[in-house]
Scaffold this motif. Structure first.
Motif, PDB file in Angstrom:
ATOM      1  N   GLU A  58       0.798  -1.226   0.000  1.00  0.00           N
ATOM      2  CA  GLU A  58       0.000   0.000   0.000  1.00  0.00           C
ATOM      3  C   GLU A  58       0.829   1.275   0.000  1.00  0.00           C
ATOM      4  OE1 GLU A  58       0.109  -1.318   4.405  1.00  0.00           O
ATOM      5  OE2 GLU A  58       0.266  -2.190   2.400  1.00  0.00           O
ATOM      6  N   ASN A  59       2.117   1.163   0.320  1.00  0.00           N
ATOM      7  CA  ASN A  59       2.971   2.354   0.379  1.00  0.00           C
ATOM      8  C   ASN A  59       3.729   2.623  -0.915  1.00  0.00           C
ATOM      9  OD1 ASN A  59       2.266   2.915   3.092  1.00  0.00           O
ATOM     10  ND2 ASN A  59       3.722   1.366   3.801  1.00  0.00           N
ATOM     11  N   ILE A  60       3.507   1.801  -1.946  1.00  0.00           N
ATOM     12  CA  ILE A  60       4.173   2.019  -3.232  1.00  0.00           C
ATOM     13  C   ILE A  60       3.372   3.050  -4.029  1.00  0.00           C
ATOM     14  CG2 ILE A  60       5.138   0.934  -5.287  1.00  0.00           C
ATOM     15  CD1 ILE A  60       4.875  -1.759  -3.880  1.00  0.00           C
ATOM     16  N   ILE A  61       4.018   4.124  -4.435  1.00  0.00           N
ATOM     17  CA  ILE A  61       3.345   5.210  -5.148  1.00  0.00           C
ATOM     18  C   ILE A  61       4.090   5.529  -6.442  1.00  0.00           C
ATOM     19  CG2 ILE A  61       2.644   7.645  -5.024  1.00  0.00           C
ATOM     20  CD1 ILE A  61       2.428   7.310  -2.001  1.00  0.00           C
ATOM     21  N   SER A  62       3.346   5.807  -7.499  1.00  0.00           N
ATOM     22  CA  SER A  62       3.946   6.111  -8.794  1.00  0.00           C
ATOM     23  C   SER A  62       4.749   7.409  -8.751  1.00  0.00           C
ATOM     24  CB  SER A  62       2.858   6.253  -9.868  1.00  0.00           C
ATOM     25  OG  SER A  62       2.256   5.022 -10.153  1.00  0.00           O
ATOM     26  N   CYS A  63       5.875   7.391  -9.449  1.00  0.00           N
ATOM     27  CA  CYS A  63       6.597   8.636  -9.708  1.00  0.00           C
ATOM     28  C   CYS A  63       6.197   9.109 -11.107  1.00  0.00           C
ATOM     29  CB  CYS A  63       8.106   8.425  -9.586  1.00  0.00           C
ATOM     30  SG  CYS A  63       8.768   7.179 -10.698  1.00  0.00           S
ATOM     31  N   ASP A  64       6.884  10.074 -11.623  1.00  0.00           N
ATOM     32  CA  ASP A  64       6.560  10.626 -12.941  1.00  0.00           C
ATOM     33  C   ASP A  64       7.828  10.568 -13.798  1.00  0.00           C
ATOM     34  OD1 ASP A  64       5.518  11.929 -15.105  1.00  0.00           O
ATOM     35  OD2 ASP A  64       5.198  13.848 -14.095  1.00  0.00           O
TER      36      ASP A  64
END
Length: 265
Positions: A58-64
């Motif tokens: 749940e703590n994995i978030i997309s970068c750009d």
């Protein structure tokens, strides 16, 4: 004096349904059985015993990575989607129990950038497959997606190969994989995880395709036949194994695991 959102109109038959009645009927129209789209949390609550689960990834978030800009910066789009859905990305992955059988469950959510698969979705699916393999548990995926996430370019396209190769290894090692296709499931998700299940189920009247009807019409200049790309059509042509009413999902999954899962005690 009625609060906004307390009544819903069925898109199929036009029936006006009180929200509490709709909720009690699993968000299925009481007149025509049209299946409304529901969130990943709703599916988790529907399937898992006592709504108890252990979430992971749940703590994995997309970068750009591409610094993608269109009408809105991708980084802004991610931030707004996280705030809107209270999810880190377009899939939730959990460990829980279905009728006292431990499973790994992944549920996609169309409300997060159209349920598109970028690097985070691919990684969370990959982690779910690995965990199911290591713990010898059935793997269940509920799909709802517009396809690969164009804002990540080739990064998103590589997730098709990543997840498909992981599923091939999972199958080779005796893993049991169930897919539940919901409306809509299109593009890269249809071209990868949605069609690789040992058993492929679908909800009634779900749109299931690679290119959507609007894109096809623009390409060939013709209207598609009535019902083309719906789950009933795909069942007739052998692409899916069964269409299951939402209220029957939990019972059907339990039966399939008991019948087919090699690791089920």
């Amino acid at each position: 004096d009625t609060k906004e959102g307390m009544w819903h109109s069925c898109p199929e038959c036009g029936a006006i349904i009180y929200r509490n009645v709709l909720k009690e009927n699993y968000f299925v129209c009481i007149d025509c059985s049209f299946h409304f789209r529901i969130s990943s949390d709703d599916y988790i609550n529907l399937l898992l015993d006592n709504n108890k689960f252990q979430e992971f990834g749940e703590n994995i978030i997309s970068c750009d990575p591409l610094k993608f800009k269109f009408s809105k910066d991708y980084s802004t789009q991610i931030t707004e989607s996280i705030k809107k859905t209270n999810k880190s990305d377009a899939i939730t992955t959990v460990l829980g129990k279905i009728n006292n059988i431990s499973v790994i469950l992944g549920v996609m959510d169309f409300s997060f950038i159209g349920g598109s698969m970028g690097s985070v979705v691919g990684e969370k699916i990959s982690q779910a497959i690995t965990r199911a393999e290591e713990e010898k548990l059935p793997l269940i995926m509920i799909t709802s997606s517009g396809g690969a996430r164009m804002q990540e370019g080739a990064y998103s396209l590589m997730q098709l190969a990543k997840t498909s190769s992981k599923l091939a290894r999972f199958s080779k090692n005796g893993g049991f994989y169930i897919v539940i296709i919901t409306d809509p499931t299109t593009g890269g998700i249809t071209a990868s995880i949605a069609m690789l299940g040992d058993v492929i189920l679908a909800e009634p009247n779900a749109l299931i395709c690679f290119a959507g009807p609007r894109v096809i019409k623009q390409t060939i200049g013709q209207d598609l036949p009535e019902g083309f790309q719906k789950s009933e059509f795909l069942l007739e042509k052998g692409f899916i194994d069964s269409i299951v009413h939402r209220r029957e999902l939990k019972k059907t999954i339990t039966l399939l695991i008991k019948l087919f899962n090699k690791n089920n005690g």
